[in-house]
Write a protein that holds these residues in place. Structure first.
Motif, PDB file in Angstrom:
ATOM      1  N   ASP A   1       0.829  -1.198   0.000  1.00 16.50           N
ATOM      2  CA  ASP A   1       0.000   0.000   0.000  1.00 16.50           C
ATOM      3  C   ASP A   1       0.867   1.254   0.000  1.00 16.50           C
ATOM      4  OD1 ASP A   1      -2.262  -1.537   0.066  1.00 16.50           O
ATOM      5  OD2 ASP A   1      -2.788  -1.097   2.148  1.00 16.50           O
ATOM      6  N   SER A   2       0.373   2.293  -0.645  1.00 20.82           N
ATOM      7  CA  SER A   2       1.027   3.588  -0.632  1.00 20.82           C
ATOM      8  C   SER A   2       0.374   4.412   0.472  1.00 20.82           C
ATOM      9  CB  SER A   2       0.860   4.273  -1.988  1.00 20.82           C
ATOM     10  OG  SER A   2       1.499   5.522  -1.992  1.00 20.82           O
ATOM     11  N   VAL A   3       1.185   4.907   1.410  1.00 20.74           N
ATOM     12  CA  VAL A   3       0.669   5.674   2.539  1.00 20.74           C
ATOM     13  C   VAL A   3       1.514   6.923   2.722  1.00 20.74           C
ATOM     14  CG1 VAL A   3      -0.229   3.642   3.747  1.00 20.74           C
ATOM     15  CG2 VAL A   3       2.079   4.416   4.224  1.00 20.74           C
ATOM     16  N   ALA A   4       0.949   7.920   3.407  1.00 25.13           N
ATOM     17  CA  ALA A   4       1.714   9.122   3.737  1.00 25.13           C
ATOM     18  C   ALA A   4       2.880   8.718   4.631  1.00 25.13           C
ATOM     19  CB  ALA A   4       0.820  10.129   4.446  1.00 25.13           C
ATOM     20  N   ARG A   5       4.002   9.360   4.476  1.00 23.74           N
ATOM     21  CA  ARG A   5       5.186   9.053   5.271  1.00 23.74           C
ATOM     22  C   ARG A   5       4.867   9.123   6.767  1.00 23.74           C
ATOM     23  NH1 ARG A   5       7.762   7.655   8.444  1.00 23.74           N
ATOM     24  NH2 ARG A   5       9.935   7.990   8.945  1.00 23.74           N
ATOM     25  N   SER A   6       4.001  10.047   7.157  1.00 22.62           N
ATOM     26  CA  SER A   6       3.635  10.195   8.573  1.00 22.62           C
ATOM     27  C   SER A   6       2.823   9.008   9.085  1.00 22.62           C
ATOM     28  CB  SER A   6       2.859  11.492   8.797  1.00 22.62           C
ATOM     29  OG  SER A   6       1.687  11.496   8.011  1.00 22.62           O
ATOM     30  N   ASP A   7       2.282   8.194   8.179  1.00 20.76           N
ATOM     31  CA  ASP A   7       1.516   7.004   8.559  1.00 20.76           C
ATOM     32  C   ASP A   7       2.338   5.731   8.378  1.00 20.76           C
ATOM     33  OD1 ASP A   7      -0.766   8.415   9.250  1.00 20.76           O
ATOM     34  OD2 ASP A   7      -1.517   8.402   7.195  1.00 20.76           O
ATOM     35  N   ALA A   8       3.657   5.871   8.362  1.00 26.10           N
ATOM     36  CA  ALA A   8       4.534   4.717   8.148  1.00 26.10           C
ATOM     37  C   ALA A   8       5.665   4.719   9.173  1.00 26.10           C
ATOM     38  CB  ALA A   8       5.116   4.769   6.737  1.00 26.10           C
ATOM     39  N   ARG A   9       6.322   3.583   9.283  1.00 23.49           N
ATOM     40  CA  ARG A   9       7.488   3.424  10.144  1.00 23.49           C
ATOM     41  C   ARG A   9       8.680   3.050   9.279  1.00 23.49           C
ATOM     42  NH1 ARG A   9       5.144   6.091  13.244  1.00 23.49           N
ATOM     43  NH2 ARG A   9       4.052   5.367  15.090  1.00 23.49           N
ATOM     44  N   GLU A  10       9.845   3.625   9.612  1.00 21.16           N
ATOM     45  CA  GLU A  10      11.054   3.314   8.861  1.00 21.16           C
ATOM     46  C   GLU A  10      11.523   1.900   9.173  1.00 21.16           C
ATOM     47  OE1 GLU A  10      13.863   6.295  10.017  1.00 21.16           O
ATOM     48  OE2 GLU A  10      13.102   7.720   8.550  1.00 21.16           O
ATOM     49  N   TYR A  11      12.049   1.248   8.154  1.00 21.06           N
ATOM     50  CA  TYR A  11      12.642  -0.074   8.317  1.00 21.06           C
ATOM     51  C   TYR A  11      14.014  -0.030   7.678  1.00 21.06           C
ATOM     52  CZ  TYR A  11      13.723  -4.961   7.606  1.00 21.06           C
ATOM     53  OH  TYR A  11      14.359  -6.170   7.600  1.00 21.06           O
ATOM     54  N   ASP A  12      15.030  -0.402   8.435  1.00 14.85           N
ATOM     55  CA  ASP A  12      16.395  -0.428   7.917  1.00 14.85           C
ATOM     56  C   ASP A  12      16.838  -1.875   7.822  1.00 14.85           C
ATOM     57  OD1 ASP A  12      19.041  -0.191   7.291  1.00 14.85           O
ATOM     58  OD2 ASP A  12      19.592   0.964   9.061  1.00 14.85           O
ATOM     59  N   LYS A  13      16.930  -2.393   6.611  1.00 18.42           N
ATOM     60  CA  LYS A  13      17.270  -3.795   6.416  1.00 18.42           C
ATOM     61  C   LYS A  13      18.681  -4.126   6.870  1.00 18.42           C
ATOM     62  CE  LYS A  13      18.323  -2.981   1.552  1.00 18.42           C
ATOM     63  NZ  LYS A  13      17.900  -3.282   0.200  1.00 18.42           N
ATOM     64  N   HIS A  14      19.495  -3.110   7.141  1.00 15.99           N
ATOM     65  CA  HIS A  14      20.847  -3.339   7.637  1.00 15.99           C
ATOM     66  C   HIS A  14      20.901  -3.320   9.162  1.00 15.99           C
ATOM     67  CE1 HIS A  14      22.263  -3.184   3.563  1.00 15.99           C
ATOM     68  NE2 HIS A  14      21.638  -2.035   3.399  1.00 15.99           N
ATOM     69  N   GLY A  15      19.788  -2.986   9.817  1.00 18.95           N
ATOM     70  CA  GLY A  15      19.717  -3.018  11.271  1.00 18.95           C
ATOM     71  C   GLY A  15      20.421  -1.879  11.974  1.00 18.95           C
ATOM     72  N   ASP A  16      20.718  -0.807  11.276  1.00 20.42           N
ATOM     73  CA  ASP A  16      21.412   0.321  11.891  1.00 20.42           C
ATOM     74  C   ASP A  16      20.673   1.604  11.543  1.00 20.42           C
ATOM     75  OD1 ASP A  16      23.204   2.086  13.033  1.00 20.42           O
ATOM     76  OD2 ASP A  16      24.709   1.857  11.469  1.00 20.42           O
ATOM     77  N   ARG A  17      19.512   1.785  12.106  1.00 20.55           N
ATOM     78  CA  ARG A  17      18.691   2.929  11.729  1.00 20.55           C
ATOM     79  C   ARG A  17      19.221   4.251  12.255  1.00 20.55           C
ATOM     80  NH1 ARG A  17      13.836   4.442  14.735  1.00 20.55           N
ATOM     81  NH2 ARG A  17      14.199   3.980  16.921  1.00 20.55           N
ATOM     82  N   TRP A  18      20.204   4.220  13.141  1.00 21.73           N
ATOM     83  CA  TRP A  18      20.733   5.464  13.711  1.00 21.73           C
ATOM     84  C   TRP A  18      21.764   6.107  12.788  1.00 21.73           C
ATOM     85  CZ3 TRP A  18      17.306   6.756  16.899  1.00 21.73           C
ATOM     86  CH2 TRP A  18      16.662   5.801  17.666  1.00 21.73           C
ATOM     87  N   ASP A  19      22.455   5.331  11.980  1.00 21.24           N
ATOM     88  CA  ASP A  19      23.404   5.874  11.023  1.00 21.24           C
ATOM     89  C   ASP A  19      22.622   6.229   9.763  1.00 21.24           C
ATOM     90  OD1 ASP A  19      25.531   6.629   9.480  1.00 21.24           O
ATOM     91  OD2 ASP A  19      26.308   4.590   9.226  1.00 21.24           O
ATOM     92  N   ARG A  20      22.279   7.501   9.600  1.00 15.08           N
ATOM     93  CA  ARG A  20      21.374   7.927   8.546  1.00 15.08           C
ATOM     94  C   ARG A  20      22.100   8.462   7.316  1.00 15.08           C
ATOM     95  NH1 ARG A  20      16.504   7.811  10.855  1.00 15.08           N
ATOM     96  NH2 ARG A  20      15.474   9.046   9.275  1.00 15.08           N
ATOM     97  N   ARG A  21      23.404   8.619   7.361  1.00 11.24           N
ATOM     98  CA  ARG A  21      24.156   9.213   6.263  1.00 11.24           C
ATOM     99  C   ARG A  21      24.068   8.346   5.001  1.00 11.24           C
ATOM    100  NH1 ARG A  21      29.051  11.276   8.460  1.00 11.24           N
ATOM    101  NH2 ARG A  21      27.875  13.204   8.540  1.00 11.24           N
ATOM    102  N   ASP A  22      23.685   8.972   3.891  1.00 10.62           N
ATOM    103  CA  ASP A  22      23.618   8.315   2.574  1.00 10.62           C
ATOM    104  C   ASP A  22      22.761   7.043   2.585  1.00 10.62           C
ATOM    105  OD1 ASP A  22      25.342  10.243   1.495  1.00 10.62           O
ATOM    106  OD2 ASP A  22      27.100   9.109   2.181  1.00 10.62           O
TER     107      ASP A  22
END
Length: 94
Positions: free
Chosen positions: A19-40
């Motif tokens: 489904d396509s949803v507004a970004r505010s209605d979604a949660r980020e998922y980081d497949k690398h498991g390091d959601r705190w390192d946001r660079r690039d």
């Protein structure tokens, strides 16, 4: 400095249901498991219902189950076997 507010309101696609949803209605998922390192990094997203279904594990009774399985006392193999049996509802644990 932090980007515009409109960037947050863009649409994203849920990787679980499509489904396509507004970004505010979604949660980020980081497949690398390091959601705190946001660079690039570009994140994938889960809509809130899929996030709740896929990412939340029940914790009710967890401490009792860990104790009954021998956490901190039994060797690893025995603990894991007991924990699995208790979690699956097989109460015939030794």
């Amino acid at each position: 400095m932090f980007g515009s507010r409109n960037a947050r309101e863009r649409s994203v696609t849920c990787i679980a249901c499509g489904d396509s949803v507004a970004r505010s209605d979604a949660r980020e998922y980081d497949k690398h498991g390091d959601r705190w390192d946001r660079r690039d990094k570009e994140f994938e997203h889960l809509c809130k219902p899929c996030f709740a279904d896929l990412c939340r594990q029940p914790r009710e009774g967890l401490e009792t189950t860990l104790d009954a399985a021998g956490a901190g006392e039994a060797d690893r193999e025995t603990f894991l076997r007991r924990f699995r049996e208790l979690s699956e509802g097989d109460s015939s644990v030794e």
